[in-house]
Structure formats: C-alpha cells, structure tokens
Design a protein around this motif. Sequence first.
Motif, mmCIF file in Angstrom:
data_model
loop_
_atom_site.group_PDB
_atom_site.id
_atom_site.type_symbol
_atom_site.label_atom_id
_atom_site.label_comp_id
_atom_site.label_asym_id
_atom_site.label_seq_id
_atom_site.Cartn_x
_atom_site.Cartn_y
_atom_site.Cartn_z
ATOM 1 N N SER A 247 2.596 -14.659 -1.060
ATOM 2 C CA SER A 247 3.228 -15.751 -0.306
ATOM 3 C C SER A 247 2.858 -17.098 -0.920
ATOM 4 O O SER A 247 3.710 -17.985 -1.045
ATOM 5 C CB SER A 247 2.809 -15.675 1.159
ATOM 6 O OG SER A 247 1.409 -15.758 1.267
ATOM 7 N N TYR A 251 5.375 -19.723 -2.672
ATOM 8 C CA TYR A 251 5.338 -21.114 -2.209
ATOM 9 C C TYR A 251 5.245 -22.074 -3.402
ATOM 10 O O TYR A 251 5.822 -23.151 -3.403
ATOM 11 C CB TYR A 251 4.112 -21.229 -1.304
ATOM 12 C CG TYR A 251 3.818 -22.593 -0.733
ATOM 13 C CD1 TYR A 251 4.734 -23.219 0.121
ATOM 14 C CD2 TYR A 251 2.607 -23.223 -0.997
ATOM 15 C CE1 TYR A 251 4.442 -24.452 0.673
ATOM 16 C CE2 TYR A 251 2.316 -24.457 -0.447
ATOM 17 C CZ TYR A 251 3.242 -25.061 0.379
ATOM 18 O OH TYR A 251 2.952 -26.283 0.919
ATOM 19 N N ARG A 301 0.126 -26.265 -4.782
ATOM 20 C CA ARG A 301 1.194 -26.734 -5.671
ATOM 21 C C ARG A 301 0.664 -27.811 -6.619
ATOM 22 O O ARG A 301 1.155 -27.984 -7.724
ATOM 23 C CB ARG A 301 2.362 -27.292 -4.860
ATOM 24 C CG ARG A 301 3.126 -26.215 -4.116
ATOM 25 C CD ARG A 301 4.091 -26.820 -3.134
ATOM 26 N NE ARG A 301 3.388 -27.654 -2.161
ATOM 27 C CZ ARG A 301 3.990 -28.282 -1.143
ATOM 28 N NH1 ARG A 301 5.285 -28.168 -0.981
ATOM 29 N NH2 ARG A 301 3.293 -29.018 -0.313
#
Lengths: 510, 143
Positions: A247, A251, A301
């Motif tokens: 996940s 993402y 990120r």
Amino acid sequence: MDVLTSLGHGFAVAITFENLGLALIGCLLGTIIGALPGLGPSNGVAILIPLSFSLGLDATAALILLTSVYYGAMYGGRISSILLNIPGDEPAVMTTLDGYPMARAGKAGEALAISGIASFVGSFVATWGLVFLAPQLVKVALLFGPAEYFALFTLAFATLGGISSTNQAKAALAAALGLGIAMIGVDGQTGVPRFSFGMVHLYDGVNFLVAIVGLFALSEVFIFLEHRGENAVHGSVSIGRPVASWSVLKYCTPAMLRSTVIGFIAGVLPGAGASLGSFMAYASEKNISDKDKTFGKGDPRGVAAPEAGNNAAAGGALVPMLALGVPGSGTTAVLLAVLLSLNITPGPLLFTQHPDVVWGLIAALFIANFMLIAMNLPLVGLFARVLLIPPQFLMPLVAMISFVGIYGINGSTFDLLVMVIFGVLGWVLRKLDVPLVPVIMGVLLGNQMEANLRRALTISNGEWGALLHSPLSIGLWVLAVVGFVLPIVVGKRLKSRIARAKEEAGTLVD
Amino acid sequence: MGDRALGSVGLGLAAAYVWQASRIQESFISDPIGPKGFPFIIGGLLALTSLAVLLRPDPPPHWPRPARLLELVAAVAVMVAYALFLPDAGFVIATAIASAYFSWRLGAPAMQAALAGVAIAGGIYLVFHLALGLNLAKGPLGF
C-alpha cells in the motif's frame, strides 16, 4: 526496430562471465562509495579509473565496471542520508529531508526499502530513455561540422556552472584554467612544444587522469585534514526490516514516476546533473502532493521523489556524454576521461564504429540495475555498517589508492608530484568556491576544442565568420549565451532555495 | 585573503600565459590560426574572468587557523616525500609509513594509526598486486 536489435547484441556482449563479475564488483563498490560520506560518485569513479586502466581491462569491461560504480553510487548515497542525516554524496542531500525523520520514527527500514525501489524505477526508466534518445541525438550530431562542434563545446562550458551557479565568472575562470592546462605539450597540428619550458616530461602534456585524481580525491583528503574532529559521525544504526508494504509503494508510485521524468530531463540538459535532478524532483513533488504539510516530517513520497529523480538524472546525463562526447556533470566528465584514456572518442562515431562498446555498456546498465536492487534490499544492513568506518582510516586509504592508481599508469614519480600539485590546487579552488568540474572539462576537451576551431578556420581560409555559417551553429551559440547569462538572473534565487532546504535538513555540505 | 587575491593571481597568470604563448615557435607551414591563436583566446578569457572576480568579490572563505594550515603543509610534504621515496623504499614500507601518518593526523591514537598503516599497505598489496597483478614499486626487499 533496429534499436532493440542493437540492444540485443549489447546483451550478448555484456553477458560473459567476466563482464557480469565486473558489474557485480562495480555495484558493490559503487554502493559503498556512495554511502560513505566524503566519497561521492565523481571522486569514487576517479580513483578507480587509473586502476582499471593499469589492470589492462579492455574498453567494454572497463566501462562496465565504472558505470556500475556510477549507478551504484547513486543507490548508496541515500543510506547515510536516511540513517545518519548526512548525505553520502551531493545528490542525496534532498533525501535527508524526509528520510531522517522516518528513521527517527522507527521506520528506517521502510525508508530504505522505498528509496531503494524508487532508485530502481528511476534508473530503469532512464536507461530506456537513454536507449531511445541517444540514437536520435546521434542523428543530429552527424550533421555537425567543426564549426558546430566548436560551438557545442562552448555551449557545454557556458552551461557548466549550472543553473544554480551564483558566480558565473568563477565557473568561466575555472574553464579557462582547465583549457590553459590542456594546451601544455606538443601541438598536435604543427608539432611545436607549447608551455613545456623545455621539460621532456611535459611534452606529452598533463595526463588528465593525474589532474582528475588530484583535484577530486586528494583535495578531499585535505578537506578532511582541515576539518578533522569537527563533525564526527556518531550514531547507532538500527534499521529494522528493510521492507515496505504494497500500500505504501502504491501510494508512492505517482511520485516516483513524476520524479523520474523530471530527473531524466534534468540529467539530459547540460549544466544540471543529478543534484539538481533530485532537488527539482523533490520541490515539484512537494508542490503537487504536500496538501497535509507532511513533507519534511517523514513523508514516504519525500523519500521516493528525490531518489527516483537523482537516479533518473544519472541515466539521463549519459545521453549527451555518449551521443555528443560532451558531458554535462562532474561524474560524466570522469566517465569521458575513461573513454579518452582507452583511445575511444565519444560522439556520434562511437555508435557506428564501436557499437559493441555502446550497446554492451547500455545492456550492462540494465543488468547492474537489477543487481543493485537485489543487493540493496536484503544487504542494506551490511552497507549501513560500512558507514561507521571512521575517516581516520578511510581517508588514508583513499589517498593511498589514488597514489597506487596513478603510479600504476607509468610508474612515474613525476606524475605523483603533479597529482599532489593538483590536490593542493583543488583544495584552494574549493575554499574559494571555484567549481572544479569546468577545470576537469577544460583539461579533457581543450585539445579537441582547439582542433575543431582550427579545422573550421582552415576550411574557411581564416575567415572567422565561418563559425556562424549555419543555422545549427548560430542556434548553439545563442543557447550558449542564454545558458551563461540565465543563471546570473535566476541563479541567486534558486541557489538560496537549495541552501535553505539544506539548512532545514541541518546538514553540512561543501 | 579571498577573491581579490584570486583575481590578482589570475590576472598575473593570464599575463604570463599570453607572454609564454607569444614565444611559441611557429613552424613554416601552419594553419591560419597556428599554435598561438587558441592560447591567446584562453589568456584573454582568464584575464577577463579574473578581472570580474576582482571587481565583484564574494565574501572571503573561512581559512584554517595557522596551526591547521601548518598541518596541511605537513601533509603535502609527506605526500611529496612519499612520491620521491616510493621507488627506493618499496611500496609496502612507504605506504605503511605514509598512511600511518595520515591516520594519526586525522585523529587516530598512535598505536591504532600504526596498525592502520600496516593494514592499508598490506591490504592494497594483497588485493592490487597479488590478486589483480598490478605493478607496484619494488623496493630493496622486493615489495
């Protein structure tokens, strides 16, 4: 598609027992070099060139070894950024911003896994970009005559200070120094000695390997001596399991892909390189995705973006180096030195005359990339332990390997003394904030640049207007002027933004 | 001591460079520019950029304190001595001494530094000479 056929031949060249072994060694060494603070891709590759040269490796093998080191260093830089908040090399600066907060929150393993995968994505896509873009650029470059090449070299020097440069005068001064050094020795066209003061040792000119190793590697030793005991590395390295859940990866995927594109473009453009690639990737990702203000506090990120960006830029930077013979960054300049020392002139003819070298190299990049991801996920704990080698043992080793490599070329004491002189010069220039890459580029390209100028003017019978005779050369000159003037206008702002980002991360970067 | 010194040295260097370039012997057949032309351009570029640095200097760098500067001079001296004595002393002995010195000056205790010197010299000899076959300087003892 003939590109794919060529690539297939490349794999046939690269997949031999020896070449795979060299790629493996290169990946391992590269990751370590990237991870160790104080040894970046350019000085790491620099100290290895004379060695691969004196070991008598053939062109393909030497290039495979050294480009594996280059790709490996881009992977390795993130490790110390995340674990110690000290970038292992210049392009990994941005990775500290979110990587270290993640490590402090106990998610070091996850950060290392994400950044490793982001590195893989960046390199993989960029290597495909290299496969398709380089042959196109070669087609353009085949139209170049001597006048265009002279303009192209000028363009390379004009943009070398980079878009983030604040002092273009110093970048140009550095280029003049390098070009001046390149003139030493017997003139290739008329056979008269120049600037050699009657010393026979200087008739062959200054060996650029000696200059590179002195400027990059020895000056680093001096910097460490100067600052010893000021920023000692303390820290316990606890990693946890280096895995990331699907996940989280999902993402981060859009961030990785966007950053890869940005990084690749930054890499291809002259004067940018991997550091700017990772900076631009991080900055734009922050603009796009930072809705909850989580960037800088351990957003995954924020780890994925700069790592994908700098690895993609590393691949992109190979495009102009291979297709035009004009490197856009420090490390690709060093790789150009490898080619020149193997008597291979890069540029469009490389693709027609030595297709096995080019495509073997590109195939090796793909192989190295898979080796690196396989190595970096499970073995990251091992690399992390290497980080704790204190500089009082590392730097003497770097100095001695430099001496061994240079001595191995000719067994000449004179070369060693010249290298020490370049080491001192490198230290002084770094203190004065004069960039070293233009010096290296000048030493490397000076003779070709002069040869093209003289050829162009011989064709035109001494008519200087011939330098601007074609639309292509006019275009290159315009780009050169814009590339030199633009940083004077926007450079200060960009530089201060990068500096601010570095300060926020609390890091020490030269 | 900073950019003004850099600019002045650069100007001096440019002048010396152009002077030396003007003394290059030309051969009787030559291309339109000849061996002097490009060096003149480089000298001009060096002079221009030095002037620019001289007129608009950046803030001076932090130079090391005199003691530390002496340290750097000593390091250079050790490197020069290493280069000169390498062919006579042989690789292992010269390298062990030089790397022990650097290790000591970078902050290792004397005993550790000596060990590091021996380990670095031995390690390089083992890997580069015995395993990879690189030629290193042979001393009177053969290594």
